[in-house]
Design a protein around this motif. Structure first.
Motif, PDB file in Angstrom:
ATOM      1  N   TYR A  13      32.979  26.387  41.123  1.00 42.21           N
ATOM      2  CA  TYR A  13      33.494  25.183  41.790  1.00 42.21           C
ATOM      3  C   TYR A  13      32.604  23.997  41.442  1.00 42.21           C
ATOM      4  O   TYR A  13      31.396  24.159  41.248  1.00 42.21           O
ATOM      5  CB  TYR A  13      33.526  25.386  43.315  1.00 42.21           C
ATOM      6  CG  TYR A  13      34.702  26.229  43.765  1.00 42.21           C
ATOM      7  CD1 TYR A  13      35.979  25.682  43.886  1.00 42.21           C
ATOM      8  CD2 TYR A  13      34.537  27.580  44.060  1.00 42.21           C
ATOM      9  CE1 TYR A  13      37.055  26.447  44.288  1.00 42.21           C
ATOM     10  CE2 TYR A  13      35.619  28.361  44.473  1.00 42.21           C
ATOM     11  CZ  TYR A  13      36.874  27.783  44.588  1.00 42.21           C
ATOM     12  OH  TYR A  13      37.952  28.538  44.980  1.00 42.21           O
ATOM     13  N   GLY A  41      34.429  37.000  49.715  1.00 41.68           N
ATOM     14  CA  GLY A  41      33.601  36.105  48.902  1.00 41.68           C
ATOM     15  C   GLY A  41      33.528  36.508  47.443  1.00 41.68           C
ATOM     16  O   GLY A  41      32.866  35.847  46.633  1.00 41.68           O
ATOM     17  N   ALA A  42      34.206  37.574  47.067  1.00 39.40           N
ATOM     18  CA  ALA A  42      34.158  38.057  45.676  1.00 39.40           C
ATOM     19  C   ALA A  42      34.918  37.138  44.714  1.00 39.40           C
ATOM     20  O   ALA A  42      34.783  37.258  43.498  1.00 39.40           O
ATOM     21  CB  ALA A  42      34.721  39.475  45.596  1.00 39.40           C
ATOM     22  N   GLY A  43      35.755  36.261  45.267  1.00 39.54           N
ATOM     23  CA  GLY A  43      36.475  35.323  44.394  1.00 39.54           C
ATOM     24  C   GLY A  43      37.956  35.638  44.242  1.00 39.54           C
ATOM     25  O   GLY A  43      38.613  35.106  43.344  1.00 39.54           O
ATOM     26  N   LYS A  44      38.503  36.453  45.139  1.00 41.36           N
ATOM     27  CA  LYS A  44      39.908  36.866  45.019  1.00 41.36           C
ATOM     28  C   LYS A  44      40.866  35.675  45.199  1.00 41.36           C
ATOM     29  O   LYS A  44      41.769  35.467  44.393  1.00 41.36           O
ATOM     30  CB  LYS A  44      40.232  37.959  46.059  1.00 41.36           C
ATOM     31  CG  LYS A  44      39.293  39.164  45.972  1.00 41.36           C
ATOM     32  CD  LYS A  44      39.627  40.219  47.009  1.00 41.36           C
ATOM     33  CE  LYS A  44      39.427  39.773  48.464  1.00 41.36           C
ATOM     34  NZ  LYS A  44      38.031  39.427  48.812  1.00 41.36           N
ATOM     35  N   THR A  45      40.633  34.913  46.256  1.00 40.12           N
ATOM     36  CA  THR A  45      41.496  33.750  46.503  1.00 40.12           C
ATOM     37  C   THR A  45      41.335  32.726  45.387  1.00 40.12           C
ATOM     38  O   THR A  45      42.306  32.112  44.930  1.00 40.12           O
ATOM     39  CB  THR A  45      41.176  33.136  47.883  1.00 40.12           C
ATOM     40  OG1 THR A  45      41.473  34.108  48.887  1.00 40.12           O
ATOM     41  CG2 THR A  45      42.004  31.888  48.158  1.00 40.12           C
ATOM     42  N   THR A  46      40.088  32.573  44.912  1.00 36.55           N
ATOM     43  CA  THR A  46      39.830  31.662  43.788  1.00 36.55           C
ATOM     44  C   THR A  46      40.624  32.099  42.566  1.00 36.55           C
ATOM     45  O   THR A  46      41.267  31.272  41.903  1.00 36.55           O
ATOM     46  CB  THR A  46      38.319  31.649  43.465  1.00 36.55           C
ATOM     47  OG1 THR A  46      37.604  31.261  44.643  1.00 36.55           O
ATOM     48  CG2 THR A  46      38.000  30.708  42.325  1.00 36.55           C
TER      49      THR A  46
HETATM   50  N1  LIG Z   1      36.906  24.937  47.534  1.00 36.35           N
HETATM   51  C1  LIG Z   1      35.727  25.525  47.368  1.00 36.35           C
HETATM   52  N2  LIG Z   1      34.635  24.837  46.991  1.00 36.35           N
HETATM   53  C2  LIG Z   1      33.445  25.442  46.781  1.00 36.35           C
HETATM   54  N3  LIG Z   1      33.235  26.772  46.934  1.00 36.35           N
HETATM   55  C3  LIG Z   1      34.292  27.517  47.309  1.00 36.35           C
HETATM   56  C4  LIG Z   1      35.582  26.952  47.546  1.00 36.35           C
HETATM   57  N4  LIG Z   1      36.436  27.945  47.916  1.00 36.35           N
HETATM   58  C5  LIG Z   1      35.704  29.079  47.892  1.00 36.35           C
HETATM   59  N5  LIG Z   1      34.418  28.831  47.542  1.00 36.35           N
HETATM   60  C6  LIG Z   1      33.355  29.834  47.385  1.00 36.35           C
HETATM   61  O1  LIG Z   1      33.722  30.722  46.335  1.00 36.35           O
HETATM   62  C7  LIG Z   1      33.367  32.045  46.643  1.00 36.35           C
HETATM   63  C8  LIG Z   1      34.603  32.945  46.557  1.00 36.35           C
HETATM   64  O2  LIG Z   1      35.517  32.574  47.580  1.00 36.35           O
HETATM   65  P1  LIG Z   1      36.972  33.178  47.677  1.00 36.35           P
HETATM   66  O3  LIG Z   1      37.635  33.074  46.371  1.00 36.35           O
HETATM   67  O4  LIG Z   1      37.635  32.555  48.835  1.00 36.35           O
HETATM   68  O5  LIG Z   1      36.632  34.730  47.971  1.00 36.35           O
HETATM   69  P2  LIG Z   1      37.544  35.904  48.566  1.00 36.35           P
HETATM   70  O6  LIG Z   1      38.951  35.423  48.608  1.00 36.35           O
HETATM   71  O7  LIG Z   1      37.327  37.044  47.641  1.00 36.35           O
HETATM   72  O8  LIG Z   1      37.000  36.208  49.930  1.00 36.35           O
HETATM   73  C9  LIG Z   1      32.727  32.005  48.025  1.00 36.35           C
HETATM   74  O9  LIG Z   1      31.341  32.003  47.838  1.00 36.35           O
HETATM   75  C10 LIG Z   1      33.201  30.706  48.598  1.00 36.35           C
HETATM   76  O10 LIG Z   1      32.273  30.168  49.485  1.00 36.35           O
END
Ligand SMILES: Nc1ncnc2c1ncn2[C@@H]1O[C@H](COP(=O)(O)OP(=O)(O)O)[C@@H](O)[C@H]1O
Ligand SMILES: [Mg+2]
Length: 212
Positions: A13, A41-46
């Motif tokens: 990010y 926090g593994a990055g699944k949603t990302t």
């Molecule tokens: N919009 C954002 N800006 C900065 N960091 C983010 C953002 N969204 C998520 N993160 C960070 O990216 C990492 C992965 O988040 P996320 O993809 O939501 O994980 P998961 O869905 O696997 O729980 C986390 O450390 C989170 O804090």
């Protein structure tokens, strides 16, 4: 051939210190259900946000039918090729189920003979009764709301359906019902279904499990 192929994908990010995804290589085909698992926090949603074109990657590639997402018309991709089911459903709660699906049909600009009838067909596909289709979404159960979200994603007949923990807030029986619908979409309608999940049950019933 893969409908979606992720190659050497890295993602950090803009305001983040460390990479969220490093060297991700994954392939997805039509007709299969994929479970993506991994710790919070593994990055699944990302990863889903990158696949769905909501966030832009800098390193690596995401190929849709062999073409880099970067070179595609994002609006078209998002409104026609990929259906997204959000963790929070993102429905308009004061509208009824049919109206929610109609909104998506209108936004996508797909051509159907009768939009209202098409909306009912989508709701029928997720086994929502006519009576419930007319109820404000606010007054539907979590499982029913989730099915409306699926109907909405299906309304423009996308090749890929992605869902972020679609059964996360549902009880076991309702989870099974939603899972059955998703499996049916892959196995009988040849969709590529990608589900982020913590549920071992969902993972067990998926065709392929990827762990981040
Ligand atoms: N919009 C954002 N800006 C900065 N960091 C983010 C953002 N969204 C998520 N993160 C960070 O990216 C990492 C992965 O988040 P996320 O993809 O939501 O994980 P998961 O869905 O696997 O729980 C986390 O450390 C989170 O804090
Ligand atoms: Mg998440």
């Amino acid at each position: 051939m893969e409908i979606l192929s992720i190659k050497k994908l890295d993602y950090t990010y803009d305001d983040g210190e460390s990479p969220v995804l490093t060297d991700i290589n994954l392939d997805f085909k039509l007709g299969q259900v994929y479970a993506i698992m991994g710790k919070s926090g593994a990055g699944k949603t990302t990863l889903l946000s990158l696949i769905s074109g909501l966030n832009q990657y800098k390193a690596g590639q995401i190929l849709y039918n062999g073409n880099d997402l970067k070179s595609l018309d994002k609006e078209h991709y998002r409104s026609r090729e990929i259906g997204i089911i959000f963790q929070s459903f993102n429905l308009l709660l004061h509208l009824n189920a049919v109206e929610n699906v109609m909104l998506s049909i209108n936004l996508s600009k797909i051509k159907v003979k009768d939009k209202l009838q098409h909306a009912f067909e989508m709701l029928n596909k997720v086994e929502l009764s006519k009576e419930k289709a007319h109820r404000r979404v606010l007054k539907l159960s979590g499982g029913e709301q989730q099915r409306v979200a699926i109907a909405r994603a299906l309304s423009y007949n996308p090749s890929i359906i992605i869902a972020d923990e679609p059964t996360g807030n549902l009880d076991g029986e309702t989870e099974a019902q939603v899972l059955k619908i998703l499996k049916n979409l892959a196995h009988n309608e040849n969709k590529c279904v990608i589900v982020v999940t913590h549920s071992e049950k969902v993972a067990n019933e998926s065709d392929v499990v990827y762990r981040l």
